[in-house]
Design an enzyme around this catalytic site. Structure first.
Site, PDB file in Angstrom:
ATOM      1  N   ARG A 276     -15.563 -16.111 -21.335  1.00  0.00           N
ATOM      2  CA  ARG A 276     -15.366 -14.865 -20.589  1.00  0.00           C
ATOM      3  C   ARG A 276     -15.545 -15.042 -19.082  1.00  0.00           C
ATOM      4  NH1 ARG A 276     -16.394  -9.794 -22.868  1.00  0.00           N
ATOM      5  NH2 ARG A 276     -17.652 -10.818 -24.467  1.00  0.00           N
ATOM      6  N   ARG A 312     -10.253  -4.444 -26.864  1.00  0.00           N
ATOM      7  CA  ARG A 312     -11.684  -4.319 -26.561  1.00  0.00           C
ATOM      8  C   ARG A 312     -12.174  -2.857 -26.508  1.00  0.00           C
ATOM      9  NH1 ARG A 312     -14.169  -5.843 -22.684  1.00  0.00           N
ATOM     10  NH2 ARG A 312     -15.889  -6.806 -23.814  1.00  0.00           N
ATOM     11  N   CYS A 342      -0.568   4.796 -33.422  1.00  0.00           N
ATOM     12  CA  CYS A 342      -0.935   5.987 -34.200  1.00  0.00           C
ATOM     13  C   CYS A 342      -2.376   5.917 -34.701  1.00  0.00           C
ATOM     14  CB  CYS A 342       0.025   6.139 -35.363  1.00  0.00           C
ATOM     15  SG  CYS A 342       1.700   6.281 -34.755  1.00  0.00           S
ATOM     16  N   TYR A 370     -10.354 -12.331 -23.716  1.00  0.00           N
ATOM     17  CA  TYR A 370     -10.294 -11.568 -24.961  1.00  0.00           C
ATOM     18  C   TYR A 370      -9.303 -10.413 -24.829  1.00  0.00           C
ATOM     19  CZ  TYR A 370     -14.474 -14.366 -25.616  1.00  0.00           C
ATOM     20  OH  TYR A 370     -15.353 -15.425 -25.686  1.00  0.00           O
TER      21      TYR A 370
HETATM   22  N1  LLP Z   1     -18.995 -20.618 -28.048  1.00  0.00           N
HETATM   23  C1  LLP Z   1     -18.930 -20.003 -29.252  1.00  0.00           C
HETATM   24  C2  LLP Z   1     -19.341 -20.741 -30.457  1.00  0.00           C
HETATM   25  C3  LLP Z   1     -18.480 -18.682 -29.332  1.00  0.00           C
HETATM   26  O1  LLP Z   1     -18.436 -18.078 -30.519  1.00  0.00           O
HETATM   27  C4  LLP Z   1     -18.094 -17.993 -28.143  1.00  0.00           C
HETATM   28  C5  LLP Z   1     -17.639 -16.612 -28.195  1.00  0.00           C
HETATM   29  C6  LLP Z   1     -18.160 -18.687 -26.920  1.00  0.00           C
HETATM   30  C7  LLP Z   1     -18.616 -19.998 -26.918  1.00  0.00           C
HETATM   31  C8  LLP Z   1     -17.749 -18.074 -25.608  1.00  0.00           C
HETATM   32  O2  LLP Z   1     -18.621 -17.071 -25.206  1.00  0.00           O
HETATM   33  P1  LLP Z   1     -18.440 -16.366 -23.763  1.00  0.00           P
HETATM   34  O3  LLP Z   1     -18.714 -17.394 -22.684  1.00  0.00           O
HETATM   35  O4  LLP Z   1     -17.033 -15.886 -23.686  1.00  0.00           O
HETATM   36  O5  LLP Z   1     -19.436 -15.280 -23.780  1.00  0.00           O
HETATM   37  N2  LLP Z   1     -14.050 -10.574 -28.428  1.00  0.00           N
HETATM   38  C9  LLP Z   1     -15.342 -10.315 -27.811  1.00  0.00           C
HETATM   39  C10 LLP Z   1     -16.093 -11.581 -27.505  1.00  0.00           C
HETATM   40  C11 LLP Z   1     -16.311 -12.453 -28.717  1.00  0.00           C
HETATM   41  C12 LLP Z   1     -17.027 -13.741 -28.392  1.00  0.00           C
HETATM   42  C13 LLP Z   1     -17.031 -14.653 -29.553  1.00  0.00           C
HETATM   43  N3  LLP Z   1     -17.596 -15.926 -29.294  1.00  0.00           N
HETATM   44  C14 LLP Z   1     -15.119  -9.445 -26.573  1.00  0.00           C
HETATM   45  O6  LLP Z   1     -13.976  -9.121 -26.253  1.00  0.00           O
HETATM   46  O7  LLP Z   1     -16.077  -9.017 -25.929  1.00  0.00           O
END
Ligand code: LLP
Length: 418
Positions: A276, A312, A342, A370
């Site tokens: 992210r 989201r 819908c 995302y």
């Molecule tokens: N590593 C693993 C094993 C993960 O499961 C994830 C995210 C990351 C790294 C990356 O995390 P970040 O740096 O992005 O926080 N769809 C959701 C977010 C789901 C995150 C899943 N895992 C949203 O839109 O907020």
């Protein structure tokens, strides 16, 4: 620096006016800034410069080949959770030797492909997965480099759907079960334990939960060392959250300092898997206001992007800023920004103060992470095109899906007229 900036009410991505892109390529449209993505990645690189490290960008945040390619060029490794993500990384020129493979449920075919590609490490999440990986490696005369993902039971203080490090969550191996499993791993032919990892959740805006998790990990590394199992790396999972609504985000340098200090005296490479924080603020989703439906109770602005394009808000109740890309003569009032799908859950934002006229283009901010990766074809809607802006140039890095692509691979029953 903010690479999405307004000049006299007109919003630009780097040197390109967003309205021009919407007119040229249509809407809904994802637009990414190369400079913003590079800058976010460089912040991690700079902060980690004094420490042996590998930044494995989490592909699930934004897996467009152009994004992966530019991060690969900057030296990124990649955190993948499927073979699809591995093939994307390889297609984009990423180095398989810098790939870590996360995910709770890798199957034998996934394992074999990743072994043959020569990835850096499998982040294993259960004893059953470890045994299967050992069998696949042995059958193919290969050795699987392994890290066990432990569940440190730490509260990441984030949305419950994206908290992953509590003992109630499906992820990882209970920390007290890790020691015997490392001993098993060390004895298993086909397996070489090289690391230890965790991932406690996403959109985390405090450093403490990361530090708390790391503390558990470092203690385990020391216990393993005492038992003659010495690891090469420690992987603390995803990166920092981002500011969607003015939240204060810790500086990357402070976050990195909190992670590197406890590792002093340990000969361990630090692996991070940020997603992210690399791409969220490097992207927007452009959408056109089709109709205005003012009412006695509520005013609805019906726009051409929907929950299938950006999930989201519907899935997490997430708030992302929505702004007009050009000045408007209209009076500002309160609008619910809703899409054509819908479902009542199909909204991009509730109660937004905006001056709107039909035909206006709006930008949903912070949509680089995302966003497209969670898009679907629900309601048989083709997924949007994606544009990468580099200074004054814009590149179509994914074409809008065609209607025919919606049913490609489908068939009517034999003998039935079409
Ligand atoms: N590593 C693993 C094993 C993960 O499961 C994830 C995210 C990351 C790294 C990356 O995390 P970040 O740096 O992005 O926080 N769809 C959701 C977010 C789901 C995150 C899943 N895992 C949203 O839109 O907020």
């Amino acid at each position: 620096m903010n690479h999405f900036h307004a000049v006299d009410g007109t919003l630009f991505c780097e040197g390109v006016a967003l309205e021009t892109l919407a007119d040229r390529h249509g809407t809904p449209l994802y637009v990414y800034s190369r400079a913003a993505i590079e800058e976010a990645f460089s912040a991690y690189q700079t902060a980690l410069a004094g420490h042996d490290h590998l930044i494995c960008y989490a592909v699930k945040a934004n897996s467009n080949l152009a994004v992966l390619g530019l991060l690969a060029e900057l030296g990124a490794g990649f955190d993948i959770v499927s073979i699809g993500e591995l093939e994307r990384v390889l297609a984009a020129g990423g180095d398989p030797g810098k790939v870590v493979f996360s995910g709770v449920c890798k199957n034998r075919a996934d394992m074999l492909r990743a072994l043959q590609a020569g990835i850096h490490c499998f982040n294993v999440e259960s004893e059953a997965e470890l045994e299967t990986l050992a069998a696949v490696a042995r059958e193919n005369d290969l050795i699987a480099p392994v890290s066990l993902r432990v569940n440190p039971d730490v509260d990441a203080r984030t949305h419950p759907y994206i908290a992953t490090g509590l003992k109630d969550n499906k992820f990882g191996i209970a920390i007290d079960a890790a020691l015997p499993l490392y001993n098993r791993a060390a004895d298993l032919p086909g397996i070489r334990p090289i690391g230890l990892d965790c991932h406690i959740g996403s959109q985390i805006l405090a450093i403490e939960p990361f530090a708390e998790a790391l503390d558990h990990l470092v203690r385990l590394v020391d216990q393993l060392q005492d038992q003659g199992i010495s690891l090469q790396h420690i992987d603390v999972g995803g990166g920092l959250g981002v500011s969607y609504q003015g939240e204060t985000v810790p500086a990357v340098a402070d976050y990195v300092a909190a992670l590197t200090e406890p590792l002093a005296g340990h000969n361990l490479t630090l692996i991070l898997e940020p997603g992210r924080s690399i791409v969220a603020n490097g992207g927007v989703l452009l959408t056109r206001v089709e109709y205005l439906k003012p009412g006695r109770h509520k005013n609805f602005a019906l726009v051409d992007a929907a929950m299938n394009d950006l999930l989201r808000p519907a899935l997490y109740g997430a708030w992302q800023d929505i702004v007009a890309v050009a000045p408007s003569q209209a009076e500002a009032t309160t609008w619910d920004i809703v899409g054509p799908v819908c479902e009542t859950g199909d909204f991009l934002g509730h109660a937004r103060e905006l001056a709107l006229t039909s035909g206006d283009i709006l930008a949903v901010m912070g949509a680089g992470a995302y966003g497209f990766t969670m898009a679907s074809n629900y309601n048989s809607r083709p997924r949007p095109a994606e544009i990468l802006v580099d200074l004054d140039c814009s590149h179509v890095v994914r074409e809008r899906e065609s209607l025919q692509q919606l049913w490609a691979g489908e068939a009517t029953l034999p003998g039935k007229p079409r």
